[in-house]
Design a protein around this motif. Structure first.
Motif, PDB file in Angstrom:
ATOM      1  N   VAL A  17     -41.365 -48.718  34.873  1.00  0.00           N
ATOM      2  CA  VAL A  17     -41.141 -47.865  33.707  1.00  0.00           C
ATOM      3  C   VAL A  17     -42.496 -47.586  33.057  1.00  0.00           C
ATOM      4  N   CYS A  30     -44.018 -46.109  29.530  1.00  0.00           N
ATOM      5  CA  CYS A  30     -43.688 -45.731  28.163  1.00  0.00           C
ATOM      6  C   CYS A  30     -44.867 -46.080  27.275  1.00  0.00           C
ATOM      7  N   ASN A  79     -40.179 -48.602  23.286  1.00  0.00           N
ATOM      8  CA  ASN A  79     -39.561 -49.539  24.224  1.00  0.00           C
ATOM      9  C   ASN A  79     -38.108 -49.206  24.558  1.00  0.00           C
ATOM     10  N   SER A  80     -37.690 -47.972  24.315  1.00  0.00           N
ATOM     11  CA  SER A  80     -36.308 -47.569  24.589  1.00  0.00           C
ATOM     12  C   SER A  80     -35.900 -47.866  26.025  1.00  0.00           C
ATOM     13  N   ARG A  81     -36.710 -47.452  26.987  1.00  0.00           N
ATOM     14  CA  ARG A  81     -36.377 -47.655  28.407  1.00  0.00           C
ATOM     15  C   ARG A  81     -36.445 -49.130  28.788  1.00  0.00           C
ATOM     16  N   GLU A  88     -33.183 -50.602  27.612  1.00  0.00           N
ATOM     17  CA  GLU A  88     -32.090 -50.122  28.468  1.00  0.00           C
ATOM     18  C   GLU A  88     -32.077 -50.822  29.817  1.00  0.00           C
ATOM     19  N   LEU A  89     -33.229 -50.894  30.471  1.00  0.00           N
ATOM     20  CA  LEU A  89     -33.293 -51.482  31.806  1.00  0.00           C
ATOM     21  C   LEU A  89     -32.981 -52.974  31.791  1.00  0.00           C
ATOM     22  N   ARG A 128     -38.404 -46.409  18.598  1.00  0.00           N
ATOM     23  CA  ARG A 128     -37.491 -46.027  19.678  1.00  0.00           C
ATOM     24  C   ARG A 128     -37.132 -44.563  19.497  1.00  0.00           C
ATOM     25  N   GLY A 181     -36.468 -42.817  22.606  1.00  0.00           N
ATOM     26  CA  GLY A 181     -35.876 -42.459  23.893  1.00  0.00           C
ATOM     27  C   GLY A 181     -36.875 -41.935  24.902  1.00  0.00           C
ATOM     28  N   GLY A 198     -39.932 -42.172  27.782  1.00  0.00           N
ATOM     29  CA  GLY A 198     -40.325 -43.042  28.883  1.00  0.00           C
ATOM     30  C   GLY A 198     -39.762 -42.547  30.202  1.00  0.00           C
ATOM     31  N   GLU A 199     -40.446 -42.903  31.294  1.00  0.00           N
ATOM     32  CA  GLU A 199     -40.041 -42.529  32.639  1.00  0.00           C
ATOM     33  C   GLU A 199     -39.784 -43.783  33.448  1.00  0.00           C
ATOM     34  N   THR A 200     -38.742 -43.743  34.277  1.00  0.00           N
ATOM     35  CA  THR A 200     -38.408 -44.898  35.107  1.00  0.00           C
ATOM     36  C   THR A 200     -38.565 -44.565  36.585  1.00  0.00           C
TER      37      THR A 200
END
Length: 170
Positions: A48, A50, A54-56, A59-60, A130, A132, A134-136
């Motif tokens: 990830v 970002c 720390n949104s992603r 989530e992860l 937060r 939303g 970020g890239e995963t």
């Protein structure tokens, strides 16, 4: 507490024929430090990217993570933390082996008591925003290495190594 039967030095020595990358300390003083109770950990990388969000990460780490290590490129930001105790507790609950953050963490005393491997550059008490962002599951580059989801990551107090195939039973 779980233990992982490897030492990164031995992995390198035992597999000289393998293409193993070693995260190098940078010339500007950015060194990874161990914060979690697991002093050695490894698994398949989930990536990830970002910056100060720390949104992603949250989530992860709220998803099933057995056999996995979350690798976070936070752009080496020293302005806020990308993981604290609540998100780290979620990672433990969801069976993640560890988290590597090219950035900061917070709540370090609580994280130190958790059965989770955590390497980060530093700690800071300020939480991230937060939004939303970020890239995963993308290729990350820091510390002289290239890491993508599916690679195998091994970390201990000697350092962090990356391989395309498993080097040790986890």
């Amino acid at each position: 507490m779980s233990t992982v039967p490897f030492v990164t030095c031995d992995l390198l020595d035992d597999h000289p024929e393998k293409d193993i990358q070693v995260v190098t300390p940078s010339m500007d003083g950015k060194f990874f430090k161990s914060y979690g109770a697991r002093k050695s950990f490894g698994g398949q990388a989930v990536t990830v990217k970002c910056f100060e969000d720390n949104s992603r990460v949250k989530e992860l780490l709220a998803t099933e993570g057995a056999g996995k290590v979350l690798v976070v490129d936070g752009g080496a930001s020293m302005r806020c933390a990308l993981m604290g105790d609540l998100i780290a507790e979620s990672a433990v609950k969801n069976h993640w082996n560890g988290v590597i953050i090219y950035g900061c963490v917070r709540d370090v005393d609580a994280i130190a008591a958790l059965d989770l491997g955590v390497h980060a550059l530093a700690s800071i008490p300020k939480k991230s925003n937060r939004k939303g962002a970020g890239e995963t599951d993308i290729q990350l580059e820091f510390g002289g290495v290239s890491i993508q989801s599916g690679d195998y990551v091994y970390a201990d107090n000697n350092g962090i190594v990356i391989a395309k195939e498993p080097l040790a039973a986890l």
